[in-house]
Design a protein around this motif. Structure first.
Motif, PDB file in Angstrom:
ATOM      1  N   LEU A  83       0.826  -1.210   0.000  1.00 30.85           N
ATOM      2  CA  LEU A  83       0.000   0.000   0.000  1.00 30.85           C
ATOM      3  C   LEU A  83       0.863   1.263   0.000  1.00 30.85           C
ATOM      4  O   LEU A  83       0.548   2.230  -0.685  1.00 30.85           O
ATOM      5  CB  LEU A  83      -0.956  -0.006   1.188  1.00 30.85           C
ATOM      6  CG  LEU A  83      -1.986  -1.140   1.216  1.00 30.85           C
ATOM      7  CD1 LEU A  83      -2.959  -0.944   2.366  1.00 30.85           C
ATOM      8  CD2 LEU A  83      -2.745  -1.243  -0.105  1.00 30.85           C
ATOM      9  N   SER A  98      -6.315   0.351  -3.496  1.00 33.86           N
ATOM     10  CA  SER A  98      -5.750  -0.347  -2.337  1.00 33.86           C
ATOM     11  C   SER A  98      -5.684  -1.863  -2.541  1.00 33.86           C
ATOM     12  O   SER A  98      -5.684  -2.630  -1.570  1.00 33.86           O
ATOM     13  CB  SER A  98      -6.572  -0.043  -1.077  1.00 33.86           C
ATOM     14  OG  SER A  98      -7.924  -0.444  -1.252  1.00 33.86           O
ATOM     15  N   ALA A 100      -3.758  -4.617  -2.638  1.00 38.94           N
ATOM     16  CA  ALA A 100      -2.382  -4.894  -2.215  1.00 38.94           C
ATOM     17  C   ALA A 100      -1.724  -5.962  -3.079  1.00 38.94           C
ATOM     18  O   ALA A 100      -0.530  -5.862  -3.399  1.00 38.94           O
ATOM     19  CB  ALA A 100      -2.365  -5.305  -0.745  1.00 38.94           C
ATOM     20  N   THR A 145      -5.332   4.557   2.972  1.00 36.68           N
ATOM     21  CA  THR A 145      -6.315   3.871   2.137  1.00 36.68           C
ATOM     22  C   THR A 145      -7.190   4.871   1.394  1.00 36.68           C
ATOM     23  O   THR A 145      -7.547   4.655   0.228  1.00 36.68           O
ATOM     24  CB  THR A 145      -7.187   2.944   3.002  1.00 36.68           C
ATOM     25  OG1 THR A 145      -6.350   2.023   3.706  1.00 36.68           O
ATOM     26  CG2 THR A 145      -8.171   2.172   2.149  1.00 36.68           C
TER      27      THR A 145
END
Length: 269
Positions: A83, A98, A100, A145
């Motif tokens: 992130l 976001s 990952a 985020t």
């Protein structure tokens, strides 16, 4: 092989010898309660740039490398934060948000070869730049985020208001003094350990004309703010802490050196 990769001493002893690893687990590992999972080959690769460049996202090859070489070399098996990597680049934030896993694959298959760095985005700076993030009680982790999933697409400036040149962001309890230099229209932030309901006084001195001093709680709520008188280089404020940490922000319209001090009563922290 995951059993060996999860236990570095076993990896150093047996490498990728599958039969030897199985025998060790049956003979000793079960009784010792050894872990048989938990090694993430992709994170291992992303945590070592030469491996990312050499093996990309080939998890099998990365596992073999760790067993036959990495354990003996003392290689890191963690440390890559997908992130933070994504947030450091606007194009990745817009392209992957976001996600990952997608960001991890991007670094392994493209980012490392492109010379992309894996760290840099300052989520605290982003939080302190926008009052609506503080009003939403996001805190630094959720601010990260937010930037990935919304802020970049909304055209927000991310952490740019603070720059990324600041190396020390702790206003320590030992001496309570920090010094720094701001460029024009720059901002610096410092983390200050506090106690709930503790009253503290901050003093800003130096050559920073018209400097502004602000205090935020860890969620990004502005607690107090003051600006030096026109042409002056000194400002001070007192505030009551709401928790165990606060963020202190120094900013100014012009460039200049400054000294920031904090004290509680007659005791310098």
């Amino acid at each position: 092989m995951l059993y060996g990769a999860r236990n570095s001493d076993v990896a150093r002893e047996y490498g990728s010898d599958v039969e030897a690893l199985l025998l060790n687990y049956v003979t000793y590992g079960v009784a010792e309660g050894r872990a048989t999972s938990g090694f993430d080959a992709l994170i291992y690769g992303a945590s070592n740039i030469d491996l990312a460049q050499g093996y990309g996202s080939n998890a099998h090859a990365l596992t073999l490398h760790y067993l036959d070489h990495g354990a003996d070399e003392g290689r890191a098996t963690s440390g890559f934060n997908a992130l933070v990597y994504g947030a450091t680049y606007v194009d990745l934030a817009k392209g992957y948000g976001s996600d990952a896993h997608a960001l991890l694959l991007h670094y392994l298959d493209h980012g490392a070869d492109e010379g992309r760095v894996t760290k840099g985005f300052d989520s605290v700076a982003y939080l302190l730049t926008y009052a609506d993030l503080g009003a939403a009680n996001l805190g630094a982790n959720w601010a990260l985020t937010h930037w990935l999933d919304h802020g970049a697409d909304e055209g927000r400036i991310g952490d740019a208001a603070f720059g990324r040149e600041q190396s020390d962001q702790v206003l320590g309890l030992a001496d309570g003094v920090q010094s720094g230099t701001l460029t024009t229209s720059d901002r610096d932030w410092y983390a200050l350990k506090t106690r709930a309901n503790q009253t503290l006084t901050l003093e800003l001195n130096g050559a920073l004309s018209d400097g502004t001093l602000q205090v935020f709680d860890v969620n990004g709520h502005l607690l107090r703010s003051t600006t030096a008188a026109p042409g002056a280089a000194q400002a001070a404020l007192s505030f009551t802490a709401t928790g165990q940490e606060a963020y202190v922000v120094v900013s100014g319209p012009t460039a200049g050196d400054f000294v920031l001090q904090v004290h509680a009563g007659d005791w310098w922290l």
